[in-house]
Design a protein around this motif. Structure first.
Motif, PDB file in Angstrom:
ATOM      1  N   GLY A  25      11.806  -6.184   2.665  1.00 43.85           N
ATOM      2  CA  GLY A  25      10.541  -5.445   2.630  1.00 43.85           C
ATOM      3  C   GLY A  25      10.597  -4.190   3.466  1.00 43.85           C
ATOM      4  N   PHE A  26      11.223  -4.282   4.620  1.00 39.93           N
ATOM      5  CA  PHE A  26      11.378  -3.122   5.493  1.00 39.93           C
ATOM      6  C   PHE A  26      12.237  -2.050   4.818  1.00 39.93           C
ATOM      7  N   GLY A  27      13.346  -2.484   4.221  1.00 36.81           N
ATOM      8  CA  GLY A  27      14.238  -1.548   3.536  1.00 36.81           C
ATOM      9  C   GLY A  27      13.570  -0.869   2.350  1.00 36.81           C
ATOM     10  N   LEU A  28      12.868  -1.651   1.539  1.00 36.01           N
ATOM     11  CA  LEU A  28      12.151  -1.060   0.412  1.00 36.01           C
ATOM     12  C   LEU A  28      11.045  -0.130   0.884  1.00 36.01           C
ATOM     13  N   GLY A  29      10.398  -0.494   1.977  1.00 34.52           N
ATOM     14  CA  GLY A  29       9.367   0.380   2.544  1.00 34.52           C
ATOM     15  C   GLY A  29       9.943   1.716   2.979  1.00 34.52           C
ATOM     16  N   ILE A  30      11.117   1.696   3.585  1.00 34.96           N
ATOM     17  CA  ILE A  30      11.762   2.945   4.002  1.00 34.96           C
ATOM     18  C   ILE A  30      12.122   3.792   2.778  1.00 34.96           C
ATOM     19  N   VAL A  31      12.680   3.158   1.768  1.00 29.36           N
ATOM     20  CA  VAL A  31      13.063   3.890   0.556  1.00 29.36           C
ATOM     21  C   VAL A  31      11.837   4.527  -0.099  1.00 29.36           C
ATOM     22  N   SER A  33       8.993   5.181   1.290  1.00 33.58           N
ATOM     23  CA  SER A  33       8.423   6.162   2.201  1.00 33.58           C
ATOM     24  C   SER A  33       9.145   7.500   2.091  1.00 33.58           C
ATOM     25  N   VAL A  34      10.457   7.468   2.047  1.00 32.87           N
ATOM     26  CA  VAL A  34      11.241   8.705   2.001  1.00 32.87           C
ATOM     27  C   VAL A  34      11.143   9.373   0.625  1.00 32.87           C
ATOM     28  N   ILE A  35      11.247   8.572  -0.440  1.00 36.66           N
ATOM     29  CA  ILE A  35      11.318   9.152  -1.783  1.00 36.66           C
ATOM     30  C   ILE A  35       9.943   9.533  -2.331  1.00 36.66           C
ATOM     31  N   PHE A  36       8.965   8.651  -2.206  1.00 36.08           N
ATOM     32  CA  PHE A  36       7.701   8.862  -2.896  1.00 36.08           C
ATOM     33  C   PHE A  36       6.539   9.325  -2.018  1.00 36.08           C
ATOM     34  N   PHE A  37       6.520   8.983  -0.757  1.00 34.91           N
ATOM     35  CA  PHE A  37       5.320   9.202   0.048  1.00 34.91           C
ATOM     36  C   PHE A  37       5.500  10.181   1.191  1.00 34.91           C
ATOM     37  N   LYS A  38       6.451  11.050   1.111  1.00 34.45           N
ATOM     38  CA  LYS A  38       6.659  12.129   2.084  1.00 34.45           C
ATOM     39  C   LYS A  38       6.694  11.640   3.533  1.00 34.45           C
ATOM     40  N   ARG A  39       7.468  10.603   3.741  1.00 35.56           N
ATOM     41  CA  ARG A  39       7.735  10.047   5.077  1.00 35.56           C
ATOM     42  C   ARG A  39       6.503   9.544   5.822  1.00 35.56           C
ATOM     43  N   LYS A  40       5.591   8.957   5.106  1.00 33.83           N
ATOM     44  CA  LYS A  40       4.454   8.272   5.734  1.00 33.83           C
ATOM     45  C   LYS A  40       4.941   6.907   6.235  1.00 33.83           C
ATOM     46  N   THR A  41       4.223   6.341   7.182  1.00 34.17           N
ATOM     47  CA  THR A  41       4.668   5.055   7.737  1.00 34.17           C
ATOM     48  C   THR A  41       4.042   3.848   7.060  1.00 34.17           C
ATOM     49  N   TRP A  42       2.965   4.034   6.307  1.00 34.06           N
ATOM     50  CA  TRP A  42       2.294   2.858   5.755  1.00 34.06           C
ATOM     51  C   TRP A  42       3.135   2.092   4.734  1.00 34.06           C
ATOM     52  N   PRO A  43       4.022   2.724   3.927  1.00 37.39           N
ATOM     53  CA  PRO A  43       4.842   1.897   3.020  1.00 37.39           C
ATOM     54  C   PRO A  43       5.791   0.961   3.768  1.00 37.39           C
ATOM     55  N   ILE A  44       6.247   1.369   4.942  1.00 41.49           N
ATOM     56  CA  ILE A  44       7.136   0.517   5.734  1.00 41.49           C
ATOM     57  C   ILE A  44       6.367  -0.702   6.234  1.00 41.49           C
ATOM     58  N   ALA A  45       5.173  -0.467   6.749  1.00 41.07           N
ATOM     59  CA  ALA A  45       4.343  -1.572   7.230  1.00 41.07           C
ATOM     60  C   ALA A  45       3.929  -2.481   6.073  1.00 41.07           C
ATOM     61  N   PHE A  46       3.596  -1.878   4.942  1.00 38.08           N
ATOM     62  CA  PHE A  46       3.189  -2.666   3.772  1.00 38.08           C
ATOM     63  C   PHE A  46       4.347  -3.533   3.272  1.00 38.08           C
ATOM     64  N   GLY A  49       5.029  -6.332   5.739  1.00 39.66           N
ATOM     65  CA  GLY A  49       3.965  -7.335   5.648  1.00 39.66           C
ATOM     66  C   GLY A  49       4.090  -8.204   4.414  1.00 39.66           C
ATOM     67  N   MET A  50       4.449  -7.579   3.306  1.00 39.33           N
ATOM     68  CA  MET A  50       4.649  -8.356   2.079  1.00 39.33           C
ATOM     69  C   MET A  50       5.817  -9.338   2.251  1.00 39.33           C
ATOM     70  N   GLY A  51       6.891  -8.878   2.869  1.00 36.79           N
ATOM     71  CA  GLY A  51       8.036  -9.751   3.095  1.00 36.79           C
ATOM     72  C   GLY A  51       7.693 -10.926   3.993  1.00 36.79           C
ATOM     73  N   LEU A  52       6.980 -10.643   5.078  1.00 37.53           N
ATOM     74  CA  LEU A  52       6.578 -11.734   5.976  1.00 37.53           C
ATOM     75  C   LEU A  52       5.591 -12.679   5.304  1.00 37.53           C
ATOM     76  N   GLY A  53       4.709 -12.131   4.491  1.00 35.03           N
ATOM     77  CA  GLY A  53       3.752 -12.979   3.776  1.00 35.03           C
ATOM     78  C   GLY A  53       4.437 -13.924   2.811  1.00 35.03           C
ATOM     79  N   MET A  54       5.416 -13.413   2.079  1.00 32.28           N
ATOM     80  CA  MET A  54       6.163 -14.277   1.159  1.00 32.28           C
ATOM     81  C   MET A  54       6.948 -15.331   1.920  1.00 32.28           C
ATOM     82  N   ALA A  55       7.549 -14.948   3.035  1.00 32.39           N
ATOM     83  CA  ALA A  55       8.315 -15.908   3.835  1.00 32.39           C
ATOM     84  C   ALA A  55       7.393 -16.986   4.411  1.00 32.39           C
ATOM     85  N   TYR A  56       6.214 -16.576   4.877  1.00 31.38           N
ATOM     86  CA  TYR A  56       5.256 -17.554   5.415  1.00 31.38           C
ATOM     87  C   TYR A  56       4.826 -18.537   4.337  1.00 31.38           C
TER      88      TYR A  56
END
Length: 77
Positions: A25-31, A33-46, A49-56
């Protein structure tokens, strides 16, 4: 009640699954963030969070199902 060995295996699976899903989830968030969202931080957090939610959810299911056999074949007689 589950034995200590089975409980330890469930915790090991849970921690390994959490690490994999958080990392993915962190890796996909970085990708994204860099490619589509002009280096915003919310895709990384999202993504994290999705990864941790699935793991939980997986861990919760694993601990609540006491009679589930992981990776073992049971012969019916």
């Amino acid at each position: 009640m589950a034995s200590e060995g089975e409980l330890g295996r469930k915790w090991d699976r849970c921690m390994a699954d959490s690490a994999v899903k958080l990392g993915a989830g962190f890796g996909l968030g970085i990708v994204f963030s860099v490619i589509f969202f002009k280096r915003k931080t919310w895709p990384i957090a999202f993504g994290s969070g999705m990864g941790l939610g699935m793991a939980y959810s997986n861990c919760q299911h694993d601990f609540q199902s006491q009679y589930l056999l992981h990776g073992k074949f049971v012969k019916e007689q």
